[in-house]
Scaffold this active site. Structure first.
Site, short mmCIF file in Angstrom:
data_model
loop_
_atom_site.label_atom_id
_atom_site.label_comp_id
_atom_site.label_asym_id
_atom_site.label_seq_id
_atom_site.Cartn_x
_atom_site.Cartn_y
_atom_site.Cartn_z
N PRO A 72 0.74 -1.07 0.08
CA PRO A 72 -0.03 -0.03 0.09
C PRO A 72 0.76 1.27 -0.02
CG PRO A 72 -0.65 -1.47 1.84
CD PRO A 72 0.44 -2.08 1.00
N CYS A 73 0.43 2.26 -0.54
CA CYS A 73 1.12 3.60 -1.02
C CYS A 73 0.28 4.65 -0.35
CB CYS A 73 1.62 3.70 -2.16
SG CYS A 73 0.23 3.51 -3.47
N GLN A 74 -0.31 4.58 0.82
CA GLN A 74 -1.52 5.43 1.23
C GLN A 74 -0.57 6.90 1.58
OE1 GLN A 74 -1.04 2.74 2.90
NE2 GLN A 74 -2.95 1.96 3.07
N TRP A 76 1.39 8.27 -0.48
CA TRP A 76 1.63 9.06 -1.88
C TRP A 76 0.25 9.02 -2.55
CZ3 TRP A 76 6.53 10.60 -2.38
CH2 TRP A 76 7.56 10.23 -1.45
#
Length: 113
Positions: A72-74, A76
């Site tokens: 997950p890249c929350q 960004w």
């Protein structure tokens, strides 16, 4: 070569690796709304449904050459907090670390060897 896929989503990254000749015997995805799509897209891959923190080492085959995945890249993502490089994550009970920075350092160190 055999790789396992973590944070697999519907399997887009997996598809690229399969087309490049990799075998993906096992994958993991948390989001139950994606499970059916992944299984349709990757009928030869066993999907471990659920939280990666609950997976045991024995759930994976013994002979694995690598790991792929899309964590997950929350930090960004527009859907996330947009904190970018300033976002810190907790790993277990450890001191918060900047995950993107730690990954970049590990890659740099591996390339220098």
């Amino acid at each position: 070569m055999k790789v396992i896929s973590l944070f697999s989503g519907c399997g887009g990254l997996d598809l690229g690796f399969e087309r490049a000749g990799f075998d993906i015997p096992v994958a993991n995805e948390l989001d139950k709304t994606i499970w059916e799509t992944f299984k349709i897209n990757h009928p030869n891959t066993y999907l471990i449904e659920g939280d990666i923190r609950n997976i045991k080492e024995t759930d994976f085959p013994d002979e694995i050459d690598g790991i792929i995945g899309g964590p997950p890249c929350q930090s960004w993502s527009e859907a996330g907090a947009l904190r970018g490089i300033d976002a810190y994550k907790m790993i277990g009970n450890a001191v918060p670390v900047n995950l993107a920075y730690e990954i970049a350092c590990a890659i740099k160190q591996a390339l220098e060897q």
